[in-house]
Design a protein around this motif. Sequence first.
Motif, PDB file in Angstrom:
ATOM      1  N   ASP A 113       0.804  -1.221   0.000  1.00 53.20           N
ATOM      2  CA  ASP A 113       0.000   0.000   0.000  1.00 53.20           C
ATOM      3  C   ASP A 113       0.841   1.279   0.000  1.00 53.20           C
ATOM      4  OD1 ASP A 113       1.006  -0.299   2.559  1.00 53.20           O
ATOM      5  OD2 ASP A 113      -0.889   0.147   3.562  1.00 53.20           O
ATOM      6  N   GLN A 114       2.151   1.150  -0.162  1.00 50.52           N
ATOM      7  CA  GLN A 114       3.031   2.322  -0.228  1.00 50.52           C
ATOM      8  C   GLN A 114       3.873   2.210  -1.487  1.00 50.52           C
ATOM      9  OE1 GLN A 114       4.970   1.686   3.593  1.00 50.52           O
ATOM     10  NE2 GLN A 114       3.900   3.447   4.441  1.00 50.52           N
ATOM     11  N   PRO A 115       3.457   2.877  -2.562  1.00 51.19           N
ATOM     12  CA  PRO A 115       4.180   2.724  -3.826  1.00 51.19           C
ATOM     13  C   PRO A 115       5.628   3.187  -3.734  1.00 51.19           C
ATOM     14  CG  PRO A 115       2.439   4.393  -3.997  1.00 51.19           C
ATOM     15  CD  PRO A 115       2.334   3.772  -2.638  1.00 51.19           C
ATOM     16  N   LEU A 116       6.451   2.547  -4.520  1.00 49.15           N
ATOM     17  CA  LEU A 116       7.871   2.868  -4.601  1.00 49.15           C
ATOM     18  C   LEU A 116       8.049   4.237  -5.241  1.00 49.15           C
ATOM     19  CD1 LEU A 116      10.851   1.883  -4.434  1.00 49.15           C
ATOM     20  CD2 LEU A 116      10.519   0.871  -6.698  1.00 49.15           C
ATOM     21  N   ASP A 117       8.829   5.095  -4.602  1.00 49.91           N
ATOM     22  CA  ASP A 117       9.200   6.391  -5.191  1.00 49.91           C
ATOM     23  C   ASP A 117      10.331   6.102  -6.178  1.00 49.91           C
ATOM     24  OD1 ASP A 117      10.358   8.843  -5.841  1.00 49.91           O
ATOM     25  OD2 ASP A 117      10.109   9.669  -3.821  1.00 49.91           O
ATOM     26  N   GLU A 118       9.960   5.891  -7.445  1.00 51.61           N
ATOM     27  CA  GLU A 118      10.934   5.440  -8.435  1.00 51.61           C
ATOM     28  C   GLU A 118      12.019   6.472  -8.698  1.00 51.61           C
ATOM     29  OE1 GLU A 118       9.286   3.663 -11.928  1.00 51.61           O
ATOM     30  OE2 GLU A 118       7.913   2.408 -10.759  1.00 51.61           O
ATOM     31  N   THR A 119      11.710   7.751  -8.641  1.00 50.55           N
ATOM     32  CA  THR A 119      12.716   8.788  -8.868  1.00 50.55           C
ATOM     33  C   THR A 119      13.768   8.750  -7.768  1.00 50.55           C
ATOM     34  OG1 THR A 119      11.085  10.146 -10.002  1.00 50.55           O
ATOM     35  CG2 THR A 119      13.075  11.250  -9.233  1.00 50.55           C
ATOM     36  N   GLN A 120      13.320   8.711  -6.508  1.00 48.78           N
ATOM     37  CA  GLN A 120      14.258   8.640  -5.378  1.00 48.78           C
ATOM     38  C   GLN A 120      15.041   7.332  -5.420  1.00 48.78           C
ATOM     39  OE1 GLN A 120      15.136  10.894  -2.535  1.00 48.78           O
ATOM     40  NE2 GLN A 120      16.711   9.425  -3.063  1.00 48.78           N
ATOM     41  N   PHE A 121      14.362   6.235  -5.706  1.00 50.08           N
ATOM     42  CA  PHE A 121      15.022   4.939  -5.735  1.00 50.08           C
ATOM     43  C   PHE A 121      16.124   4.914  -6.794  1.00 50.08           C
ATOM     44  CE2 PHE A 121      15.617   0.464  -6.598  1.00 50.08           C
ATOM     45  CZ  PHE A 121      15.655  -0.069  -5.318  1.00 50.08           C
ATOM     46  N   ALA A 122      15.813   5.405  -7.989  1.00 56.00           N
ATOM     47  CA  ALA A 122      16.817   5.428  -9.063  1.00 56.00           C
ATOM     48  C   ALA A 122      18.006   6.299  -8.671  1.00 56.00           C
ATOM     49  CB  ALA A 122      16.184   5.917 -10.366  1.00 56.00           C
ATOM     50  N   ASP A 123      17.754   7.405  -7.980  1.00 52.33           N
ATOM     51  CA  ASP A 123      18.855   8.261  -7.541  1.00 52.33           C
ATOM     52  C   ASP A 123      19.726   7.535  -6.513  1.00 52.33           C
ATOM     53  OD1 ASP A 123      20.263  10.821  -7.586  1.00 52.33           O
ATOM     54  OD2 ASP A 123      19.522  11.048  -5.540  1.00 52.33           O
ATOM     55  N   TRP A 124      19.108   6.811  -5.571  1.00 49.21           N
ATOM     56  CA  TRP A 124      19.882   6.022  -4.612  1.00 49.21           C
ATOM     57  C   TRP A 124      20.704   4.958  -5.330  1.00 49.21           C
ATOM     58  CZ3 TRP A 124      15.174   5.480  -0.910  1.00 49.21           C
ATOM     59  CH2 TRP A 124      15.220   6.487   0.065  1.00 49.21           C
ATOM     60  N   VAL A 125      20.106   4.298  -6.326  1.00 46.64           N
ATOM     61  CA  VAL A 125      20.820   3.269  -7.089  1.00 46.64           C
ATOM     62  C   VAL A 125      22.027   3.884  -7.789  1.00 46.64           C
ATOM     63  CG1 VAL A 125      20.648   1.765  -9.127  1.00 46.64           C
ATOM     64  CG2 VAL A 125      18.861   1.704  -7.363  1.00 46.64           C
ATOM     65  N   ARG A 126      21.833   5.046  -8.411  1.00 44.12           N
ATOM     66  CA  ARG A 126      22.947   5.715  -9.104  1.00 44.12           C
ATOM     67  C   ARG A 126      24.063   6.035  -8.118  1.00 44.12           C
ATOM     68  NH1 ARG A 126      24.858  10.292  -8.820  1.00 44.12           N
ATOM     69  NH2 ARG A 126      23.030  11.189  -7.814  1.00 44.12           N
ATOM     70  N   GLN A 127      23.701   6.648  -6.995  1.00 40.85           N
ATOM     71  CA  GLN A 127      24.711   6.979  -5.980  1.00 40.85           C
ATOM     72  C   GLN A 127      25.412   5.723  -5.468  1.00 40.85           C
ATOM     73  OE1 GLN A 127      23.561   9.790  -2.765  1.00 40.85           O
ATOM     74  NE2 GLN A 127      21.603   9.933  -3.853  1.00 40.85           N
ATOM     75  N   ALA A 128      24.639   4.685  -5.150  1.00 41.60           N
ATOM     76  CA  ALA A 128      25.201   3.454  -4.585  1.00 41.60           C
ATOM     77  C   ALA A 128      26.154   2.784  -5.562  1.00 41.60           C
ATOM     78  CB  ALA A 128      24.076   2.495  -4.198  1.00 41.60           C
ATOM     79  N   SER A 129      25.831   2.842  -6.858  1.00 35.96           N
ATOM     80  CA  SER A 129      26.668   2.181  -7.864  1.00 35.96           C
ATOM     81  C   SER A 129      28.023   2.870  -8.010  1.00 35.96           C
ATOM     82  CB  SER A 129      25.951   2.140  -9.211  1.00 35.96           C
ATOM     83  OG  SER A 129      25.906   3.433  -9.804  1.00 35.96           O
ATOM     84  N   GLU A 130      28.125   4.104  -7.550  1.00 39.28           N
ATOM     85  CA  GLU A 130      29.372   4.873  -7.653  1.00 39.28           C
ATOM     86  C   GLU A 130      30.265   4.700  -6.429  1.00 39.28           C
ATOM     87  OE1 GLU A 130      27.814   8.775  -8.425  1.00 39.28           O
ATOM     88  OE2 GLU A 130      27.250   8.263 -10.488  1.00 39.28           O
ATOM     89  N   LEU A 131      29.759   4.029  -5.393  1.00 43.19           N
ATOM     90  CA  LEU A 131      30.539   3.783  -4.168  1.00 43.19           C
ATOM     91  C   LEU A 131      31.166   2.401  -4.237  1.00 43.19           C
ATOM     92  CD1 LEU A 131      27.902   5.114  -1.616  1.00 43.19           C
ATOM     93  CD2 LEU A 131      30.066   6.234  -2.229  1.00 43.19           C
ATOM     94  N   PRO A 132      32.207   2.153  -3.434  1.00 40.12           N
ATOM     95  CA  PRO A 132      32.780   0.804  -3.405  1.00 40.12           C
ATOM     96  C   PRO A 132      31.709  -0.202  -2.956  1.00 40.12           C
ATOM     97  CG  PRO A 132      34.164   2.346  -2.188  1.00 40.12           C
ATOM     98  CD  PRO A 132      32.901   3.074  -2.544  1.00 40.12           C
ATOM     99  N   GLY A 133      31.672  -1.337  -3.611  1.00 42.45           N
ATOM    100  CA  GLY A 133      30.677  -2.358  -3.262  1.00 42.45           C
ATOM    101  C   GLY A 133      31.071  -3.119  -2.013  1.00 42.45           C
ATOM    102  N   GLU A 134      30.118  -3.873  -1.505  1.00 41.29           N
ATOM    103  CA  GLU A 134      30.311  -4.754  -0.354  1.00 41.29           C
ATOM    104  C   GLU A 134      30.765  -6.110  -0.898  1.00 41.29           C
ATOM    105  OE1 GLU A 134      30.269  -5.816   3.673  1.00 41.29           O
ATOM    106  OE2 GLU A 134      29.810  -3.831   2.889  1.00 41.29           O
ATOM    107  N   LYS A 135      31.930  -6.553  -0.488  1.00 39.59           N
ATOM    108  CA  LYS A 135      32.454  -7.847  -0.964  1.00 39.59           C
ATOM    109  C   LYS A 135      31.753  -8.970  -0.225  1.00 39.59           C
ATOM    110  CE  LYS A 135      36.024  -6.414  -3.557  1.00 39.59           C
ATOM    111  NZ  LYS A 135      35.992  -6.577  -4.996  1.00 39.59           N
ATOM    112  N   MET A 136      31.118  -9.870  -0.970  1.00 42.75           N
ATOM    113  CA  MET A 136      30.497 -11.062  -0.382  1.00 42.75           C
ATOM    114  C   MET A 136      30.278 -12.104  -1.447  1.00 42.75           C
ATOM    115  SD  MET A 136      26.780  -9.624   0.773  1.00 42.75           S
ATOM    116  CE  MET A 136      26.946  -7.997   1.407  1.00 42.75           C
TER     117      MET A 136
END
Length: 136
Positions: A113-136
């Motif tokens: 009942d709480q739709p995904l804020d796709e604009t915010q989510f895509a921005d978080w994804v972009r930012q996260a992809s530019e940071l060092p990843g978590e090795k696992m």
Amino acid sequence: MGEAPKLLSGGNPQIPKGYGDGPVQAYISAMPGWKSAVGRRIDALVVRTVPGVQKAVKWNSPFWGMEKDSWFLSLHCYDKYIKVAFFRGARLEPVPPEPSKSGDTRYVHIREDQPLDETQFADWVRQASELPGEKM
């Protein structure tokens, strides 16, 4: 076709470990109810935002990253929501809302009942992809 994947506690699909789009799509297809459509939207947003993203299923969860075994995003099904983990979430702006007991990780809980804020989510994804990843 084989049998549908078993659903573990919380309705999380049991998918064999594997690399690439195939295991991730198998997981998304097996997500119960409304969660499968949200899983497809998340995957499409990640692929559109991060060309060449790497994918895998490990520990019965799909992962997205910039290189093999280095991840910035994962998700997991629970009864009432999908828990999306940003492994370097504490470094994102704004910081995703749900805290974690582990380091930089922050979560977003997606409910029916709480739709995904796709604009915010895509921005978080972009930012996260530019940071060092978590090795696992």
